[in-house]
Write a protein that holds these residues in place. Structure first.
Motif, PDB file in Angstrom:
ATOM      1  N   SER A 155      28.800 -24.752  38.126  1.00 50.78           N
ATOM      2  CA  SER A 155      28.752 -25.986  38.896  1.00 50.78           C
ATOM      3  C   SER A 155      27.396 -26.242  39.535  1.00 50.78           C
ATOM      4  CB  SER A 155      29.855 -25.984  39.951  1.00 50.78           C
ATOM      5  OG  SER A 155      29.411 -25.350  41.107  1.00 50.78           O
ATOM      6  N   ILE A 156      26.628 -25.204  39.825  1.00 55.15           N
ATOM      7  CA  ILE A 156      25.357 -25.479  40.485  1.00 55.15           C
ATOM      8  C   ILE A 156      24.267 -25.778  39.464  1.00 55.15           C
ATOM      9  CG2 ILE A 156      25.856 -24.122  42.539  1.00 55.15           C
ATOM     10  CD1 ILE A 156      24.150 -21.930  41.457  1.00 55.15           C
ATOM     11  N   ILE A 157      23.285 -26.541  39.888  1.00 53.08           N
ATOM     12  CA  ILE A 157      22.141 -26.828  39.026  1.00 53.08           C
ATOM     13  C   ILE A 157      21.101 -25.768  39.352  1.00 53.08           C
ATOM     14  CG2 ILE A 157      20.450 -28.547  38.330  1.00 53.08           C
ATOM     15  CD1 ILE A 157      22.302 -30.673  39.334  1.00 53.08           C
ATOM     16  N   ALA A 158      21.107 -24.735  38.545  1.00 47.18           N
ATOM     17  CA  ALA A 158      20.363 -23.538  38.928  1.00 47.18           C
ATOM     18  C   ALA A 158      18.861 -23.718  38.819  1.00 47.18           C
ATOM     19  CB  ALA A 158      20.818 -22.366  38.070  1.00 47.18           C
ATOM     20  N   ASP A 159      18.411 -24.603  37.941  1.00 50.57           N
ATOM     21  CA  ASP A 159      16.959 -24.673  37.756  1.00 50.57           C
ATOM     22  C   ASP A 159      16.271 -25.533  38.820  1.00 50.57           C
ATOM     23  OD1 ASP A 159      18.118 -26.896  36.784  1.00 50.57           O
ATOM     24  OD2 ASP A 159      17.387 -26.718  34.733  1.00 50.57           O
ATOM     25  N   ARG A 160      17.049 -26.069  39.765  1.00 51.98           N
ATOM     26  CA  ARG A 160      16.418 -26.787  40.861  1.00 51.98           C
ATOM     27  C   ARG A 160      15.740 -25.833  41.844  1.00 51.98           C
ATOM     28  NH1 ARG A 160      18.553 -32.085  41.205  1.00 51.98           N
ATOM     29  NH2 ARG A 160      18.097 -32.788  39.116  1.00 51.98           N
ATOM     30  N   TRP A 161      16.146 -24.610  41.839  1.00 50.43           N
ATOM     31  CA  TRP A 161      15.649 -23.664  42.828  1.00 50.43           C
ATOM     32  C   TRP A 161      15.118 -22.423  42.130  1.00 50.43           C
ATOM     33  CZ3 TRP A 161      15.928 -25.814  47.585  1.00 50.43           C
ATOM     34  CH2 TRP A 161      16.875 -26.824  47.777  1.00 50.43           C
ATOM     35  N   VAL A 173      26.433 -29.963  40.000  1.00 49.99           N
ATOM     36  CA  VAL A 173      26.732 -31.057  39.084  1.00 49.99           C
ATOM     37  C   VAL A 173      28.019 -31.756  39.487  1.00 49.99           C
ATOM     38  CG1 VAL A 173      25.486 -30.296  37.058  1.00 49.99           C
ATOM     39  CG2 VAL A 173      27.746 -29.400  37.492  1.00 49.99           C
ATOM     40  N   ASP A 174      28.880 -31.020  40.146  1.00 48.17           N
ATOM     41  CA  ASP A 174      30.201 -31.543  40.459  1.00 48.17           C
ATOM     42  C   ASP A 174      30.818 -30.573  41.467  1.00 48.17           C
ATOM     43  OD1 ASP A 174      32.520 -32.940  40.401  1.00 48.17           O
ATOM     44  OD2 ASP A 174      32.875 -32.742  38.249  1.00 48.17           O
ATOM     45  N   THR A 175      31.869 -31.016  42.142  1.00 49.20           N
ATOM     46  CA  THR A 175      32.536 -30.076  43.034  1.00 49.20           C
ATOM     47  C   THR A 175      33.593 -29.317  42.244  1.00 49.20           C
ATOM     48  OG1 THR A 175      33.954 -31.898  43.641  1.00 49.20           O
ATOM     49  CG2 THR A 175      32.226 -31.309  45.191  1.00 49.20           C
ATOM     50  N   VAL A 176      33.514 -28.021  42.330  1.00 41.82           N
ATOM     51  CA  VAL A 176      34.466 -27.201  41.596  1.00 41.82           C
ATOM     52  C   VAL A 176      35.570 -26.764  42.559  1.00 41.82           C
ATOM     53  CG1 VAL A 176      33.184 -25.053  41.947  1.00 41.82           C
ATOM     54  CG2 VAL A 176      34.687 -25.265  39.994  1.00 41.82           C
ATOM     55  N   ALA A 177      36.794 -26.776  42.072  1.00 41.40           N
ATOM     56  CA  ALA A 177      37.893 -26.315  42.906  1.00 41.40           C
ATOM     57  C   ALA A 177      38.821 -25.470  42.050  1.00 41.40           C
ATOM     58  CB  ALA A 177      38.661 -27.495  43.487  1.00 41.40           C
ATOM     59  N   ALA A 209      50.511 -16.340  34.429  1.00 47.42           N
ATOM     60  CA  ALA A 209      49.856 -17.237  35.363  1.00 47.42           C
ATOM     61  C   ALA A 209      48.431 -17.448  34.926  1.00 47.42           C
ATOM     62  CB  ALA A 209      49.885 -16.652  36.773  1.00 47.42           C
ATOM     63  N   CYS A 210      47.869 -18.560  35.348  1.00 48.65           N
ATOM     64  CA  CYS A 210      46.462 -18.737  35.071  1.00 48.65           C
ATOM     65  C   CYS A 210      45.778 -19.443  36.218  1.00 48.65           C
ATOM     66  CB  CYS A 210      46.232 -19.445  33.743  1.00 48.65           C
ATOM     67  SG  CYS A 210      46.266 -21.201  33.805  1.00 48.65           S
ATOM     68  N   CYS A 211      44.539 -19.039  36.440  1.00 51.10           N
ATOM     69  CA  CYS A 211      43.723 -19.611  37.507  1.00 51.10           C
ATOM     70  C   CYS A 211      42.562 -20.334  36.853  1.00 51.10           C
ATOM     71  CB  CYS A 211      43.222 -18.498  38.415  1.00 51.10           C
ATOM     72  SG  CYS A 211      42.122 -19.094  39.694  1.00 51.10           S
ATOM     73  N   ILE A 212      42.349 -21.557  37.279  1.00 50.57           N
ATOM     74  CA  ILE A 212      41.358 -22.407  36.624  1.00 50.57           C
ATOM     75  C   ILE A 212      40.375 -22.918  37.660  1.00 50.57           C
ATOM     76  CG2 ILE A 212      41.062 -24.586  35.381  1.00 50.57           C
ATOM     77  CD1 ILE A 212      42.816 -23.425  33.573  1.00 50.57           C
ATOM     78  N   ALA A 213      39.114 -22.910  37.308  1.00 52.89           N
ATOM     79  CA  ALA A 213      38.104 -23.602  38.110  1.00 52.89           C
ATOM     80  C   ALA A 213      37.669 -24.812  37.303  1.00 52.89           C
ATOM     81  CB  ALA A 213      36.932 -22.683  38.390  1.00 52.89           C
ATOM     82  N   TYR A 214      37.793 -25.979  37.897  1.00 52.65           N
ATOM     83  CA  TYR A 214      37.659 -27.213  37.118  1.00 52.65           C
ATOM     84  C   TYR A 214      36.684 -28.160  37.786  1.00 52.65           C
ATOM     85  CZ  TYR A 214      39.344 -31.225  34.389  1.00 52.65           C
ATOM     86  OH  TYR A 214      39.447 -32.291  33.562  1.00 52.65           O
ATOM     87  N   LEU A 215      35.879 -28.824  36.974  1.00 56.59           N
ATOM     88  CA  LEU A 215      34.975 -29.860  37.456  1.00 56.59           C
ATOM     89  C   LEU A 215      35.602 -31.207  37.103  1.00 56.59           C
ATOM     90  CD1 LEU A 215      31.680 -28.383  35.956  1.00 56.59           C
ATOM     91  CD2 LEU A 215      32.456 -28.139  38.289  1.00 56.59           C
ATOM     92  N   PRO A 216      36.140 -31.937  38.092  1.00 54.94           N
ATOM     93  CA  PRO A 216      36.942 -33.119  37.725  1.00 54.94           C
ATOM     94  C   PRO A 216      36.145 -34.246  37.086  1.00 54.94           C
ATOM     95  CG  PRO A 216      36.784 -32.896  40.103  1.00 54.94           C
ATOM     96  CD  PRO A 216      36.162 -31.681  39.512  1.00 54.94           C
ATOM     97  N   THR A 217      34.941 -34.546  37.579  1.00 52.86           N
ATOM     98  CA  THR A 217      34.248 -35.688  36.987  1.00 52.86           C
ATOM     99  C   THR A 217      33.698 -35.379  35.610  1.00 52.86           C
ATOM    100  OG1 THR A 217      32.394 -35.087  38.374  1.00 52.86           O
ATOM    101  CG2 THR A 217      33.663 -37.017  39.039  1.00 52.86           C
ATOM    102  N   ARG A 218      33.312 -34.141  35.397  1.00 52.33           N
ATOM    103  CA  ARG A 218      32.827 -33.778  34.075  1.00 52.33           C
ATOM    104  C   ARG A 218      33.963 -33.371  33.147  1.00 52.33           C
ATOM    105  NH1 ARG A 218      27.165 -32.200  33.911  1.00 52.33           N
ATOM    106  NH2 ARG A 218      27.597 -30.906  32.121  1.00 52.33           N
ATOM    107  N   GLN A 219      35.125 -33.151  33.719  1.00 49.85           N
ATOM    108  CA  GLN A 219      36.300 -32.702  32.974  1.00 49.85           C
ATOM    109  C   GLN A 219      36.006 -31.423  32.211  1.00 49.85           C
ATOM    110  OE1 GLN A 219      37.589 -36.035  30.651  1.00 49.85           O
ATOM    111  NE2 GLN A 219      38.287 -37.124  32.452  1.00 49.85           N
TER     112      GLN A 219
END
Lengths: 286, 383, 395
Positions: free
Chosen positions: A133-139, A193-197, A230-240
């Motif tokens: 989710s983070i834009i790593a090359d900015r830093w 890039v997006d909020t991950v939840a 069970a499954c655990c998912i980390a999802y970026l909603p706007t980028r799907q």
């Protein structure tokens, strides 16, 4: 030679006594059952900026199941971006390090101060989820530490007898970790890039012997007879897009549909959590 | 079949190998004839000279060494050094006419006599009166003039540190590269500030060893149009000069190969250090504006334009396939303990193209692992 | 060892690899087909001092050894083993005791797995991740620990020590998983002579020792496994996607350009238990069952995303915005500079052909589903890997 100056405990480990209630001896203990609809997650409380000294921080609380159990309480602080020590080699990206730690008193079984394999494993999952989710090359040439302490793990008082439930609890903890870390990252002003939840879905078998297994989101293992998968998912909603997926269970390979449904429900749970996350961030700004 | 699981090979299924002692005369004569330019010796292993050492995997190397130790020790101490395998501590000669070279040390023999003793497991070689031992297997030892392929691992203020597979990182000073802009110009502070735009960490360069430090570290330069950043291809690391397999010093380390199956020309760079680069051959493109006024300096300017680019040109799938095939050939050569040089790679490549024709999947099949690699190596050694 | 260990590859190499792996069919650097594994040499029973052992090595010298050791351990008194308070509970609830007598229970604590990789600390996040993944797959169905049950007072404690002999040249997950699989298949536990809840007594004769995973009747070995199900330990496969291609057993270089990488654990169970079929609305259920009789009865045990190192790779600079690129290098006039900047901006959002760009974000759920599907499909890779593992001589 034994230490005579102190009163020593008994040699060897013992198990804390568990008192049987004589009246309930034969009858099945009344167990909480799921009162929410299958596709609704529990209410959660999320607040950013709780630790002023950190670059970014967030606190997440998920309500307890309601029968004397404890909910999930997570606190996350983000330190950075900051310069890396001189000795580290050049990196064109930000270097992410994640620490997840249960407070010693967070779970029924007391945890030590040194991170155990489960905590390290959670840290790796969290890192994978956030890295997408983070834009790593900015830093470039900088690092950021994400520290999560699980103040209170989700444990039901009544579930003491149930075995193997902790394993399913870790998934709930991970999903909370992802959400809270995402909020704290946004609070720290690190480009994403997006909020991950995070979201969890489980295939559960309910009390009746012949009842068909069903899929529920945000499961509380103690509310169900048996968790099959069970499954655990980390999802970026706007980028799907999914940044982290962790599935565990036992499914016949011919039943790919169930797996797909499980992932879909996980995504749905993650979207619900994401709405809370976005609201919380809006609130802070507004 | 997506997976091939082989049973382990039995220890004794190697073909019986010739006893090296009987061949040692051959080797001696061979060594003498070549003593003028021992640098051109392919890593101390002479395939023409009858000693064929195939350290086929470690196991057979162990088997081989057991053969050598059968040799009676008395042979070694004779006055004429023998060109065969010696082990550390083995006395090579007590004759004072010889000089001590790399891989040996002086130990006092009886009555104040000095004996040249080996400090490595390897092959005794002599250059005039200088005795040295070339190790069977070792990291790359740079020598001035070597063409090497290296990877930038660190960027410092005025130089790069380059991994060339040696004991020390090599240095590439900013003053030893052709600065962009064509004409040879003095480096400026701006160049120093944007040093990472020329080469950054991870970049591959082909360069030449310009000078050596006392500690074995090398200083490289890329002040030629043949050198510079590498693009349009694949990298692989095999063992460098030393023993049995790997890249050997030879007449040409860089050549262009005309690939089969419409692959087009393909460049192969065999760094002496064992790092290999296989890429599509690209003719320097002359931009429109520079056309018509192509003087010598201008050509240089144009060629150096692409020197620091990290953008690949368009590469046809056919070319990629043949590049993968050449890579497979080199891997097969190394895994089967054969030397890697222009001759072997070209022969191996032609053989591989033939093999692919008879394989089930036709010429598009470029897989050369496992049994097919062995087949290829067998075909090459049979000639 | 983290999956995201620092891979030092130049942007030009990465761009080339990505381009060649995105072709249809993909061209892998070593010429393998997309589903092909590296050839490996496998043997079992190499360590006589263990209950079971195996060794697998690749042609490049990467080698893994697994040793399985079993110890008898007293089962800790737990309230969910009510039968344990033998002395007091024996009289008053006999019937309950009888019911419980056959209940074979397992506990995840009975298995201890350690992974050792040279050059990495054993508490390194990557090593922990690897061992968590391998043990998760092993314990997923809850059946495995039941095999370790001796009686109500004792059980076997199984130590699985997984050693990588050489420093990892590629992400070692498939190698370690296959080696563990073979070691467990070769594991034997001494034959129990005592009965009931006595202190366990075992047969000295090692030849009589039954296998932990009973063999089908046709093969040599175990006697008690006349009609036993042919269950077997899980295997974990590493699979990745680049562009539209799905690639198995990726090498380190290939993993460095992956869009997404998954570790999929697959087990096989006896046919009967799988009929807890979850989706009742399956019209083809009958047909599937008849098909299953000849193939492997695969079960999906776990899926994990592996953080691909591709996100940490250095990006390439398109010629248009490269200040060291010949034509621009001498450029002084500001107009040209401005033009360059504009080009640079488009370069950030759009992919330029031949220039490597580290992937951002995650993977589409559909792609991930396709990866899992590819592993599990009938006659797919998992099937063939299990078939090939069947061919390994177990001694």
């Amino acid at each position: 030679m034994a230490d005579r100056r102190r009163i020593n405990g008994p040699v060897g480990t013992t198990i804390p006594p568990i008192y049987d209630d004589a009246s309930e001896k034969k009858s099945e203990v009344a167990r909480a059952t799921r009162s929410r609809p299958a596709n609704v997650i529990r209410k959660m409380y999320l607040k950013t900026g709780v630790t002023p000294s950190a670059s970014g921080s967030a606190y997440l609380e998920i309500e307890s199941s309601g029968n004397g159990g404890s909910g999930l309480k997570l606190s996350c602080s983000v330190h950075g971006p900051r310069a890396l020590p001189r000795s580290t080699p050049f990196s064109p990206h930000i270097i992410l390090s994640t620490h997840v730690k249960f407070a010693p008193f967070a779970t029924k079984q007391r945890r030590g101060y040194i991170r155990d394999p489960i905590e390290r494993d959670l840290g790796t999952h969290l890192e994978a989820a956030l890295r997408g989710s983070i834009i790593a090359d900015r830093w470039p040439k900088s690092g950021v530490d994400i520290i999560i302490s699980i103040v209170e793990g989700e444990q039901d008082r009544e579930t003491s007898k149930a075995q193997g439930i902790e394993a399913w609890d870790t998934m709930n903890a991970l999903s909370g970790c992802i959400t809270v870390a995402s909020a704290a990252l946004a609070d720290a002003g690190i480009d994403c890039v997006d909020t991950v939840a995070g979201g969890v879905a489980a295939l559960v078998q309910d009390a009746g012997d012949d009842a068909a297994p069903s899929i529920v989101v945000d499961p509380i293992p103690s509310e169900h007879d048996k968790v099959l998968a069970a499954c655990c998912i980390a999802y970026l909603p706007t980028r799907q897009e999914v940044t982290n997926l962790w599935f565990k269970g036992d499914l016949p390979a011919s039943d790919m549909d169930v797996y797909t449904q499980l992932v879909e429900k996980g995504i749905q749970a993650s979207k619900s959590a994401n709405r809370v996350l976005v609201d919380c961030l809006n609130e802070t700004v507004g | 079949m997506p997976i091939t699981i082989l049973p382990p090979k039995a220890f004794r299924d190697q073909p019986p190998r010739r006893n090296l002692n009987h061949d040692s005369d051959d080797v001696m004569s061979d060594a003498t004839s070549d003593s003028e330019d021992s640098d051109s010796q392919p890593g101390g292993v002479s395939l023409d000279g009858g000693v064929t050492i195939h350290p086929r995997k470690r196991r057979s190397a162990a088997a081989a060494s057991s053969t050598f130790t059968k040799r009676p020790k008395t042979n070694v101490t004779s006055s004429v050094p023998r060109s065969a395998i010696v082990t550390p501590g083995e006395r090579i000669t007590t004759d004072p006419q010889w000089m001590r070279g790399h891989g040996t040390y002086l130990s006092s023999a009886s009555l104040g006599e000095q004996a040249i003793t080996s400090s490595l497991a390897g092959i005794v070689t002599r250059t005039n009166k200088l005795l040295s031992v070339r190790p069977l297997r070792a990291r790359y030892t740079p020598e001035v003039g070597d063409l090497v392929v290296g990877r930038i691992v660190e960027v410092q203020a005025k130089r790069w540190r380059v991994d060339v597979g040696s004991t020390q990182l090599a240095a590439l000073p900013l003053s030893a590269i052709n600065l962009p802009g064509g004409i040879l110009r003095k480096r400026t502070e701006t160049d120093e500030l944007q040093i990472r735009t020329f080469f950054a960490e991870g970049d591959l360069v082909v360069a030449e060893v310009q000078q050596l430090f006392q500690d074995g570290g090398a200083v490289l330069h890329t002040r030629s149009l043949k050198y510079g950043k590498l693009r349009n291809g694949v990298f692989m690391a095999v063992s460098g000069t030393g023993g049995g397999g790997g890249v050997v010093r030879s007449r040409r380390q860089v050549w262009t190969l005309e690939a089969a199956n419409n692959g087009g020309p393909i460049d192969v760079i065999l760094g002496v250090n064992g790092y290999v680069w296989i890429s599509k051959h690209v003719e320097p493109v002359v931009p429109e504006e520079a056309k018509g006024q192509t003087g010598i300096t201008n050509l240089e300017e144009v060629v150096s334009a692409t020197m620091y680019s990290s953008q690949n040109d368009r590469i046809e799938p056919e070319t990629m396939r043949e590049i993968a095939r050449i890579r497979g050939v080199v891997t097969a050569l190394v895994e089967n303990g054969l030397r890697v040089d222009e001759d072997m790679v070209t022969k191996g490549y032609n053989e591989a193209v033939e093999l692919a024709l008879v394989s089930a999947d036709g010429p598009e099949d470029v897989y050369l692992g496992g049994e097919r690699g062995e087949q290829l190596a067998a075909a090459l050694t049979a000639v | 060892m983290a999956s995201s260990q620092h891979v030092l590859l130049s942007p030009a190499e990465l761009a080339y690899l990505h381009a060649s792996l995105s072709l249809t069919p993909p061209i892998r650097p070593d010429g393998r087909s997309p589903t092909q594994f590296r050839p490996l040499v496998a043997e079992t029973g190499i360590l006589p001092g263990t209950n079971g052992s195996a060794r697998i090595c690749f042609a490049d010298g990467t080698e893994a050894i697994v040793g399985v050791k079993a110890e008898v351990e007293r089962t800790r008194t737990r309230h969910d083993f009510p039968s344990l308070d033998l002395d007091e509970g024996a009289e008053d609830d006999d019937d309950l005791d009888d019911n419980q007598r056959d209940v074979v229970k397992g506990d995840n604590d009975w298995v201890e797995m350690t992974v050792e990789i040279p050059g990495y600390r054993d508490d390194d996040a990557g090593t922990v991740f690897l061992s968590a993944m391998l043990s998760e797959a092993l314990l997923a169905d809850g059946e495995f620990t039941k095999r370790l049950w001796i009686n109500r007072r004792f059980h076997w404690k199984l130590y699985l020590d997984i050693l990588l002999i050489s420093p990892p040249l590629s992400y070692p997950l498939p190698l370690l998983s296959l080696t563990t699989h073979l070691a467990l298949l070769a594991t034997r536990l001494p034959r129990l002579k005592s009965e009931g809840d006595e202190d366990p007594l075992f047969d000295d004769d090692w030849a009589a020792a039954p296998y932990l995973y009973p063999r089908p009747t046709g093969k040599k070995g175990s006697k008690k496994a006349a009609s036993a199900p042919t269950a077997r330990p899980p295997v974990t496969l590493l699979v990745m996607a680049v562009g539209n291609n799905i690639i198995f057993d990726p090498s380190k270089e290939e993993l460095a350009v992956a869009d997404v990488a998954l570790a999929v654990s697959v087990g096989e169970s006896s046919s009967s238990s799988s009929t807890t079929s979850t989706s009742s609305s399956k019209p083809t259920a009958m047909d599937l069952d008849t098909e299953e009789t000849k193939g492997h009865n695969l079960r999906l045990l776990s899926v994990r995303t592996i953080d691909p190192p591709s996100r940490l790779t250095p990006p390439g600079i398109p010629n248009a915005s490269n200040s060291a690129y010949g034509a621009n290098a001498g450029a002084k006039d500001t107009e040209k500079k401005k033009q360059q900047q504009e080009q640079a901006r488009t370069a950030e959002s759009e992919a330029v052909e031949g220039v490597w760009k580290a992937p951002r974000g995650g993977a589409k759920p559909l792609v991930m589903a396709a990866l899992v599907q590819k592993v599990l499909e009938k006659g797919g890779v998992a099937d063939e890997v299990l078939d090939a593992l069947d061919g390994v001589d177990l001694n």
